[in-house]
Design a protein around this motif. Sequence first.
Motif, PDB file in Angstrom:
ATOM      1  N   VAL A  41       0.830  -1.209   0.000  1.00 44.08           N
ATOM      2  CA  VAL A  41       0.000   0.000   0.000  1.00 44.08           C
ATOM      3  C   VAL A  41       0.863   1.258   0.000  1.00 44.08           C
ATOM      4  N   LEU A  42       1.829   1.329   0.908  1.00 40.40           N
ATOM      5  CA  LEU A  42       2.679   2.523   1.005  1.00 40.40           C
ATOM      6  C   LEU A  42       3.461   2.752  -0.288  1.00 40.40           C
ATOM      7  N   THR A  43       4.006   1.674  -0.844  1.00 40.08           N
ATOM      8  CA  THR A  43       4.789   1.804  -2.076  1.00 40.08           C
ATOM      9  C   THR A  43       3.896   2.220  -3.242  1.00 40.08           C
ATOM     10  N   SER A  44       2.696   1.663  -3.301  1.00 34.90           N
ATOM     11  CA  SER A  44       1.752   2.058  -4.353  1.00 34.90           C
ATOM     12  C   SER A  44       1.487   3.556  -4.305  1.00 34.90           C
ATOM     13  N   LEU A  45       1.360   4.092  -3.098  1.00 36.75           N
ATOM     14  CA  LEU A  45       1.036   5.504  -2.938  1.00 36.75           C
ATOM     15  C   LEU A  45       2.215   6.430  -3.217  1.00 36.75           C
ATOM     16  N   THR A  46       3.424   5.873  -3.284  1.00 38.46           N
ATOM     17  CA  THR A  46       4.569   6.696  -3.701  1.00 38.46           C
ATOM     18  C   THR A  46       4.664   6.760  -5.221  1.00 38.46           C
ATOM     19  N   ILE A  47       3.898   5.889  -5.900  1.00 39.90           N
ATOM     20  CA  ILE A  47       3.910   5.839  -7.364  1.00 39.90           C
ATOM     21  C   ILE A  47       2.667   6.501  -7.955  1.00 39.90           C
ATOM     22  N   GLY A  48       1.522   6.288  -7.326  1.00 41.28           N
ATOM     23  CA  GLY A  48       0.270   6.835  -7.843  1.00 41.28           C
ATOM     24  C   GLY A  48      -0.806   6.832  -6.776  1.00 41.28           C
ATOM     25  N   LYS A  49      -2.048   6.882  -7.207  1.00 41.10           N
ATOM     26  CA  LYS A  49      -3.181   6.904  -6.287  1.00 41.10           C
ATOM     27  C   LYS A  49      -3.775   5.508  -6.118  1.00 41.10           C
ATOM     28  N   ILE A  50      -4.646   5.371  -5.129  1.00 38.09           N
ATOM     29  CA  ILE A  50      -5.390   4.131  -4.924  1.00 38.09           C
ATOM     30  C   ILE A  50      -6.850   4.385  -5.275  1.00 38.09           C
ATOM     31  N   TYR A  51      -7.423   3.453  -6.030  1.00 41.41           N
ATOM     32  CA  TYR A  51      -8.841   3.528  -6.387  1.00 41.41           C
ATOM     33  C   TYR A  51      -9.596   2.544  -5.506  1.00 41.41           C
ATOM     34  N   TYR A  52     -10.696   3.011  -4.898  1.00 36.87           N
ATOM     35  CA  TYR A  52     -11.477   2.161  -3.997  1.00 36.87           C
ATOM     36  C   TYR A  52     -12.849   1.844  -4.571  1.00 36.87           C
ATOM     37  N   LEU A  53     -13.176   0.552  -4.622  1.00 38.40           N
ATOM     38  CA  LEU A  53     -14.490   0.069  -5.043  1.00 38.40           C
ATOM     39  C   LEU A  53     -15.285  -0.335  -3.801  1.00 38.40           C
TER      40      LEU A  53
END
Length: 328
Positions: free
Chosen positions: A204-216
């Motif tokens: 999660v943390l690494t994903s957020l250093t690259i882009g955004k998170i989409y929530y369904l």
Amino acid sequence: MEQEIMVSISCLVYNHAKYLRKCLDGFVMQKTNFKFEVLIHDDASTDGSQDIIREYEEKYPDIIKPIYQTENQYSKHISIGKTYQYPRLKGKYIAFCEGDDYWCDDHKLQKQFDIMEMNSDCSMCVHRVQDVSECGELLNKFRPFDEPVLNKFDLNEYLKFISNGKFHPFQTSSYFIRREVYEKINMDTPDYAKISKVGDVIIVLTSLTIGKIYYLSAVLSNYRICSVGSWSARLKKSNDSIVLNENNMIDVLESFNEYTKFEYDELLNEIILSKKLSVYILTERYKLLFEKSNRKLLKKLSYKERLFYFLMAYFPWLMSKYLKIKGG
């Protein structure tokens, strides 16, 4: 011309025979307009899990791609993801589901794939997950416990969200990430990832250093509570396990704060303080709550809680008598 694999599913198995068919059925039932693979790593199960995997491998040879260990790798402190899963994945995207959890929507992969294709600014897609009991009964409990207001958020918005609620809100069976995230974790491993004992948080943390998170908000998978060999079952064994985990997360967040050049210092420190509060209470070091340097901790407690811990810290004999009388 053979169709390119677009999604690789990482499935870690260890003594999950009791639940494994449900998990594997959730994979093979997926209806997609793209090709996907299931990379199973069985860590030397002794309960017949490998027999079940072989059965599915024989039936779905183009989908099920297992590794059968003869010696347990986890006990040797070997990184399963880096050593065995990452080198063989072919997909543009990676999804995750451990052998005791399962997907409950046959369009789960397609839904997340479409969202990621349409949102190039997102590095990860997650969704709502419903808990089930160890025996498979659906529970009225969902993850995240409190749904985010936004359906797309960046690191700053995510930290605000978890600072007001649960630190680890999303469950792993909902993770759907771009390959670049996994590459960064495994090939250009940041210091905060090297010290973490929990891989989910790092994704999660690494994903957020690259882009955004989409929530369904749709429920697309189920999380089995306290199944044999699960992380939740291991943590329930003792306070010591919880304290070790909390202290490790403090170290990870402090390292992540340095990695992000203290851009989110205030929010990260608020989360770190919450974890320190948890550790002090679990280890019964109540006096630390009342030190000058920890005044911010007290603001997280109600007046009644402050009074209780103050008496526990400075009048333990009195509280011992009170608790004994109260307990009958």
